[in-house]
Motif scaffolding. Structure first.
Motif, short mmCIF file in Angstrom:
data_model
loop_
_atom_site.label_atom_id
_atom_site.label_comp_id
_atom_site.label_asym_id
_atom_site.label_seq_id
_atom_site.Cartn_x
_atom_site.Cartn_y
_atom_site.Cartn_z
N ARG A 17 0.45 -1.50 -0.09
CA ARG A 17 -0.08 -0.06 0.09
C ARG A 17 0.94 1.31 0.04
O ARG A 17 0.62 2.08 -0.45
CB ARG A 17 -0.87 0.02 1.28
CG ARG A 17 -1.96 -0.90 1.10
CD ARG A 17 -3.06 -0.76 2.16
NE ARG A 17 -4.24 -2.02 1.95
CZ ARG A 17 -5.08 -2.12 2.84
NH1 ARG A 17 -5.12 -1.02 3.80
NH2 ARG A 17 -5.99 -3.07 2.54
N TRP A 18 2.24 1.08 0.64
CA TRP A 18 3.03 2.27 0.73
C TRP A 18 3.40 2.56 -0.73
O TRP A 18 3.53 3.60 -1.20
CB TRP A 18 4.25 2.04 1.59
CG TRP A 18 5.15 3.09 1.36
CD1 TRP A 18 5.36 4.35 1.74
CD2 TRP A 18 6.51 2.83 0.83
NE1 TRP A 18 6.56 4.87 1.37
CE2 TRP A 18 7.29 3.82 0.92
CE3 TRP A 18 7.31 1.41 0.47
CZ2 TRP A 18 8.62 3.95 0.55
CZ3 TRP A 18 8.40 1.59 0.07
CH2 TRP A 18 9.22 2.86 -0.11
N LEU A 19 3.75 1.27 -1.59
CA LEU A 19 4.27 1.67 -3.04
C LEU A 19 3.17 2.28 -3.73
O LEU A 19 3.46 2.77 -4.82
CB LEU A 19 4.89 0.42 -3.48
CG LEU A 19 6.03 0.09 -2.87
CD1 LEU A 19 6.37 -1.68 -3.36
CD2 LEU A 19 7.14 0.69 -3.28
N PRO A 78 0.50 7.61 -3.65
CA PRO A 78 1.20 8.81 -4.87
C PRO A 78 2.21 9.64 -4.50
O PRO A 78 3.20 9.93 -5.59
CB PRO A 78 0.09 9.93 -5.00
CG PRO A 78 -1.14 9.18 -4.35
CD PRO A 78 -0.58 8.24 -3.10
N ALA A 79 2.81 9.61 -3.26
CA ALA A 79 4.18 10.12 -3.12
C ALA A 79 5.06 9.25 -2.06
O ALA A 79 5.26 9.98 -0.94
CB ALA A 79 3.82 11.49 -2.54
N PRO A 80 5.23 8.05 -2.36
CA PRO A 80 6.11 7.27 -1.26
C PRO A 80 7.35 7.71 -0.87
O PRO A 80 7.91 7.25 0.07
CB PRO A 80 6.19 5.90 -2.23
CG PRO A 80 6.26 6.18 -3.48
CD PRO A 80 5.14 7.35 -3.43
N GLY A 81 7.94 8.24 -1.80
CA GLY A 81 9.29 9.10 -1.35
C GLY A 81 9.07 10.24 -0.30
O GLY A 81 10.28 10.56 -0.01
N LEU A 82 8.01 10.73 0.05
CA LEU A 82 7.98 11.63 0.94
C LEU A 82 8.12 11.16 2.48
O LEU A 82 7.35 10.24 2.79
CB LEU A 82 6.60 12.61 1.02
CG LEU A 82 6.56 13.37 0.03
CD1 LEU A 82 5.10 14.06 -0.01
CD2 LEU A 82 7.57 14.56 -0.19
N PRO A 83 8.91 11.61 3.41
CA PRO A 83 9.13 11.02 4.49
C PRO A 83 7.98 11.03 5.36
O PRO A 83 7.73 9.81 5.97
CB PRO A 83 10.06 12.36 5.22
CG PRO A 83 10.80 12.85 4.10
CD PRO A 83 9.84 12.84 3.11
#
Length: 283
Positions: free
Chosen positions: A107-109, A112-117
């Motif tokens: 679900r994290w992948l 829309p923005a998984p690279g945001l901390p």
């Protein structure tokens, strides 16, 4: 290669075991790597990401991945232990003593923005060491996503990931991570005769698939899972040490043996130091 039965009790004896010598002596057939001495050690200027994987089940990959992530967090860095097994395991169940994860790697992948901390933290659980835990379910990864893209997203989020690859070095899921020299590789081996006997074929396979250099950067973590487990780390250091980056002994720990949630402060000091040494050897 002939399958060998290795008596680990021979470690305590002065006379070498001929079967043990056959297992570890590079003159008995080609060496696992053909490394000329100990040259070629890669020095990493920053604490690296790492993959922890075993040569079989029951070798302590999950506890070792958790301990390594905890050691990274103890250095004041943002660490995350990632369940990179094919179908999920108990990394989150055992590793999240402060806050359980509310979602999964998949679900994290899909976010829309998984690279945001902030988004990464929203999908992870937490250990009291400060390390985050990214759980996964048995579902496949989202379309077009792999652990390569997951690694990129975690880097964008400023995290140092430690991947629990489970008990199969040959898992295709983690293959791209094994091929990246920037990512450290820890291979766990239980302090048992059968586990030691499987190590050389595993290193031979790694050499054939990923190169001699990849083998030369392997750190072996020998996990003692009973109070009477022999000193297999000394055995492997003596026999395979020149071909590998390092061999680290993870001592038996009564807290780990309970099978319940792992709490850093309840580990024995020797166990904490072993995980910290493991991290130092990767760097």
């Amino acid at each position: 290669m002939t399958e060998l039965q290795v008596d680990l009790d021979q470690i305590e004896r002065s006379a070498p075991d001929p079967e043990l010598a056959a297992l570890l002596d590079p003159t008995d057939g080609p060496s696992p790597t053909g490394m000329p001495g100990t040259d070629g050690r890669l020095v990493r200027t920053v604490v690296p990401a790492a993959v922890v994987v075993g040569t079989s089940g029951g070798s302590g990959t999950t506890t070792t991945a958790w301990g390594l992530a905890a050691a990274v967090a103890e250095r004041g860095l943002d660490a995350v232990a990632v369940d990179a097994t094919p179908f999920g395991n108990d990394l989150a169940e055992r590793g999240c003593d402060l806050a359980a994860p509310i979602s999964t790697l998949q679900r994290w992948l899909d976010d829309p923005a998984p690279g945001l901390p902030s988004r990464m933290r929203a999908f992870t659980g937490e250990s009291s060491t400060g390390a985050r835990i990214l759980d996964r379910s048995a579902d496949p990864l989202p379309r077009w996503e792999t652990f390569v893209s997951a690694h990129r997203h975690l880097g964008d989020a400023g995290m140092t990931p430690v991947y629990d690859g489970g008990g199969s070095l040959r898992s295709r899921l983690i293959g791209p991570l094994l091929a990246d020299p920037r990512i450290g590789l820890v291979v766990t081996v239980a302090a048992r005769a059968d586990a030691v006997a499987r190590l050389r074929p595993a290193m031979t396979w790694l050499d054939e698939q990923y190169s001699t250099f990849a083998v030369s950067q392997v750190v072996i973590a020998v996990t003692r899972q009973s109070p009477t487990a022999p000193d297999a780390a000394a055995l492997l250091t003596r026999g395979l040490g020149p071909w590998l980056r390092a061999v680290v002994d993870i001592p038996y720990d009564a807290h780990l043996a309970t099978g319940t949630k792992i709490i850093w402060d309840e580990l024995a000091p020797d166990t904490q130091q072993a995980y910290q040494r493991l991290l130092a050897e990767l760097q």
